[in-house]
Design a protein around this motif. Structure first.
Motif, mmCIF file in Angstrom:
data_model
loop_
_atom_site.group_PDB
_atom_site.id
_atom_site.type_symbol
_atom_site.label_atom_id
_atom_site.label_comp_id
_atom_site.label_asym_id
_atom_site.label_seq_id
_atom_site.Cartn_x
_atom_site.Cartn_y
_atom_site.Cartn_z
ATOM 1 N N THR A 140 0.835 -1.200 0.000
ATOM 2 C CA THR A 140 0.000 0.000 0.000
ATOM 3 C C THR A 140 0.871 1.251 0.000
ATOM 4 O O THR A 140 2.035 1.239 0.421
ATOM 5 C CB THR A 140 -0.921 0.037 1.238
ATOM 6 O OG1 THR A 140 -0.110 0.043 2.426
ATOM 7 C CG2 THR A 140 -1.860 -1.153 1.250
ATOM 8 N N HIS A 141 0.277 2.342 -0.441
ATOM 9 C CA HIS A 141 0.926 3.650 -0.400
ATOM 10 C C HIS A 141 -0.137 4.674 -0.032
ATOM 11 O O HIS A 141 -1.111 4.881 -0.770
ATOM 12 C CB HIS A 141 1.546 3.993 -1.755
ATOM 13 C CG HIS A 141 2.167 5.362 -1.804
ATOM 14 N ND1 HIS A 141 3.313 5.680 -1.113
ATOM 15 C CD2 HIS A 141 1.775 6.501 -2.442
ATOM 16 C CE1 HIS A 141 3.627 6.944 -1.327
ATOM 17 N NE2 HIS A 141 2.703 7.473 -2.138
ATOM 18 N N GLU A 142 0.030 5.284 1.159
ATOM 19 C CA GLU A 142 -0.950 6.237 1.682
ATOM 20 C C GLU A 142 -2.346 5.605 1.686
ATOM 21 O O GLU A 142 -3.325 6.180 1.206
ATOM 22 C CB GLU A 142 -0.941 7.532 0.872
ATOM 23 C CG GLU A 142 0.378 8.285 0.951
ATOM 24 C CD GLU A 142 0.354 9.586 0.172
ATOM 25 O OE1 GLU A 142 -0.674 9.839 -0.514
ATOM 26 O OE2 GLU A 142 1.333 10.340 0.235
ATOM 27 N N ASP A 143 -2.391 4.399 2.227
ATOM 28 C CA ASP A 143 -3.627 3.621 2.374
ATOM 29 C C ASP A 143 -4.266 3.227 1.043
ATOM 30 O O ASP A 143 -5.435 2.837 0.993
ATOM 31 C CB ASP A 143 -4.663 4.391 3.225
ATOM 32 C CG ASP A 143 -4.180 4.610 4.650
ATOM 33 O OD1 ASP A 143 -3.441 3.744 5.153
ATOM 34 O OD2 ASP A 143 -4.547 5.637 5.236
ATOM 35 N N ILE A 144 -3.532 3.349 -0.032
ATOM 36 C CA ILE A 144 -4.030 2.925 -1.351
ATOM 37 C C ILE A 144 -3.343 1.622 -1.721
ATOM 38 O O ILE A 144 -2.113 1.532 -1.694
ATOM 39 C CB ILE A 144 -3.748 3.992 -2.426
ATOM 40 C CG1 ILE A 144 -4.461 5.309 -2.077
ATOM 41 C CG2 ILE A 144 -4.190 3.488 -3.802
ATOM 42 C CD1 ILE A 144 -4.145 6.430 -3.046
ATOM 43 N N SER A 145 -4.135 0.620 -2.046
ATOM 44 C CA SER A 145 -3.581 -0.676 -2.429
ATOM 45 C C SER A 145 -2.942 -0.574 -3.806
ATOM 46 O O SER A 145 -3.615 -0.244 -4.790
ATOM 47 C CB SER A 145 -4.679 -1.751 -2.442
ATOM 48 O OG SER A 145 -4.192 -2.954 -3.014
ATOM 49 N N ILE A 146 -1.631 -0.842 -3.857
ATOM 50 C CA ILE A 146 -0.928 -0.782 -5.138
ATOM 51 C C ILE A 146 -1.476 -1.843 -6.085
ATOM 52 O O ILE A 146 -1.670 -1.601 -7.286
ATOM 53 C CB ILE A 146 0.589 -0.981 -4.937
ATOM 54 C CG1 ILE A 146 1.152 0.069 -3.977
ATOM 55 C CG2 ILE A 146 1.300 -0.936 -6.286
ATOM 56 C CD1 ILE A 146 0.971 1.486 -4.447
ATOM 57 N N GLY A 147 -1.746 -3.013 -5.527
ATOM 58 C CA GLY A 147 -2.248 -4.109 -6.356
ATOM 59 C C GLY A 147 -3.596 -3.795 -6.986
ATOM 60 O O GLY A 147 -3.812 -4.030 -8.183
ATOM 61 N N GLU A 148 -4.525 -3.257 -6.185
ATOM 62 C CA GLU A 148 -5.849 -2.928 -6.711
ATOM 63 C C GLU A 148 -5.769 -1.809 -7.746
ATOM 64 O O GLU A 148 -6.505 -1.809 -8.737
ATOM 65 C CB GLU A 148 -6.783 -2.520 -5.565
ATOM 66 C CG GLU A 148 -7.139 -3.641 -4.614
ATOM 67 C CD GLU A 148 -7.824 -4.799 -5.299
ATOM 68 O OE1 GLU A 148 -8.631 -4.545 -6.230
ATOM 69 O OE2 GLU A 148 -7.552 -5.957 -4.942
ATOM 70 N N LEU A 149 -4.880 -0.854 -7.522
ATOM 71 C CA LEU A 149 -4.702 0.226 -8.488
ATOM 72 C C LEU A 149 -4.180 -0.309 -9.812
ATOM 73 O O LEU A 149 -4.671 0.059 -10.893
ATOM 74 C CB LEU A 149 -3.729 1.260 -7.929
ATOM 75 C CG LEU A 149 -3.387 2.443 -8.850
ATOM 76 C CD1 LEU A 149 -4.641 3.242 -9.179
ATOM 77 C CD2 LEU A 149 -2.329 3.335 -8.202
ATOM 78 N N MET A 150 -3.203 -1.202 -9.732
ATOM 79 C CA MET A 150 -2.638 -1.774 -10.949
ATOM 80 C C MET A 150 -3.666 -2.654 -11.679
ATOM 81 O O MET A 150 -3.676 -2.711 -12.910
ATOM 82 C CB MET A 150 -1.395 -2.587 -10.608
ATOM 83 C CG MET A 150 -0.201 -1.744 -10.154
ATOM 84 S SD MET A 150 0.342 -0.586 -11.429
ATOM 85 C CE MET A 150 0.861 -1.717 -12.709
ATOM 86 N N LYS A 151 -4.515 -3.357 -10.938
ATOM 87 C CA LYS A 151 -5.558 -4.165 -11.576
ATOM 88 C C LYS A 151 -6.504 -3.289 -12.391
ATOM 89 O O LYS A 151 -6.933 -3.661 -13.495
ATOM 90 C CB LYS A 151 -6.346 -4.936 -10.519
ATOM 91 C CG LYS A 151 -5.595 -6.096 -9.898
ATOM 92 C CD LYS A 151 -6.447 -6.771 -8.831
ATOM 93 C CE LYS A 151 -5.661 -7.860 -8.117
ATOM 94 N NZ LYS A 151 -6.455 -8.485 -7.025
ATOM 95 N N THR A 152 -6.832 -2.126 -11.840
ATOM 96 C CA THR A 152 -7.708 -1.197 -12.566
ATOM 97 C C THR A 152 -7.049 -0.715 -13.840
ATOM 98 O O THR A 152 -7.679 -0.649 -14.907
ATOM 99 C CB THR A 152 -8.053 0.010 -11.662
ATOM 100 O OG1 THR A 152 -8.671 -0.452 -10.467
ATOM 101 C CG2 THR A 152 -8.981 0.968 -12.393
ATOM 102 N N ILE A 153 -5.758 -0.378 -13.735
ATOM 103 C CA ILE A 153 -5.026 0.090 -14.907
ATOM 104 C C ILE A 153 -4.925 -1.006 -15.962
ATOM 105 O O ILE A 153 -4.967 -0.747 -17.171
ATOM 106 C CB ILE A 153 -3.613 0.565 -14.499
ATOM 107 C CG1 ILE A 153 -3.723 1.802 -13.610
ATOM 108 C CG2 ILE A 153 -2.754 0.853 -15.723
ATOM 109 C CD1 ILE A 153 -2.401 2.265 -13.042
#
Length: 263
Positions: A140-153
């Motif tokens: 995570t970065h600033e409570d944002i899941s890196i994995g979930e963000l990358m899945k969206t991208i």
């Protein structure tokens, strides 16, 4: 022109597209058929009646008797509508094979027989596979899941696949998913073992760099990288070697990948 595809097993099928086209060709889907078998038995019997009638009449008589019996049998056969059955109806409408590809018009159904495939954006594909399988979910970065963000991208990420037969080069893409991307438990790597046949809609000439995704767009337009990273990133686009970016390919809107069977 010979289709040369009587029997096959299915590697990949874009079912929605294939079903839609099959319904345009014939929107009647058979579910069962009746088979009627009828047998007729006829027997003709001739008997001299002299022995029987001699005690009553002095005349000689002759008679005949005909017996007819008809037997009818109705069989109901259930028809299974499988992916291969639906695809077969579409294959029967194909008029262009690889030998005539230079005469193909955009929008025509085409069949490319017995061709070997290769993955053009393998590095990017392996990275996105790990992301979609959840490898980065715990970061995570600033409570944002890196994995979930990358899945969206990476939702619109696709395999960019090329093939070559004789002097012609082909290009198509397959949407990347976590599960059930391919039929019969095949995986992306199974496509590159031996020859397969392609069924698709001809879309004219294209370059690999014409096929974009959100991930490739962001990585190619990242302005926060330093000069060294920019120089390194210029060597490839979308994980594809630069040498192949300017090559022209005959692009197919892919409907199916099948393996021809011999019996």
């Amino acid at each position: 022109m010979k289709l040369n595809l009587d029997h096959f097993s299915v590697f990949y099928l874009n079912f929605d597209k294939v079903f839609e086209i099959a319904m345009l060709l014939d929107n009647k889907v058979p579910t069962q058929e009746d088979q009627n078998e009828q047998k007729t038995h006829t027997t003709k019997l001739t008997a001299r009646l002299k022995a029987m009638l001699s005690t009553i009449f002095t005349a000689e008589g002759e008679g005949s008797y005909e017996f007819s019996k008809a037997t009818g049998l109705n069989k109901t056969v259930e028809i299974k509508t499988t992916n291969a059955v639906i695809l077969r109806s579409l294959i029967s409408a194909i008029k262009v094979v690889d030998g005539d590809i230079d005469k193909a018009n955009e929008g025509q159904l085409v069949l490319i027989n017995d061709i070997e495939l290769s993955l053009s954006n393998e590095e990017e594909t392996r990275q996105m596979k790990l992301v979609k399988q959840g490898v980065l979910d715990r970061f995570t970065h600033e409570d944002i899941s890196i994995g979930e963000l990358m899945k969206t991208i990476g939702e619109d990420h696709s395999y960019l696949i090329t093939a070559k037969k004789n002097s012609e080069q082909y290009l198509f893409k397959i949407p990347s998913e976590v599960q059930n991307e391919f039929e019969n438990n095949y995986t992306i790597d199974d496509l590159f073992v031996g020859n397969v046949s392609l069924i698709g809609i001809y879309k004219g000439n294209r370059e690999i760099r014409d096929l974009k995704s959100t991930f490739s767009y962001l990585t190619q337009n990242d302005t926060s990288v330093d000069d060294e990273e920019i120089e390194e990133s210029s060597e490839s686009e979308s994980g594809v070697e630069k040498d192949h970016n300017n090559e022209m390919y005959r692009y197919l809107d892919l409907l199916a990948i099948v393996q021809r069977l011999e019996f």
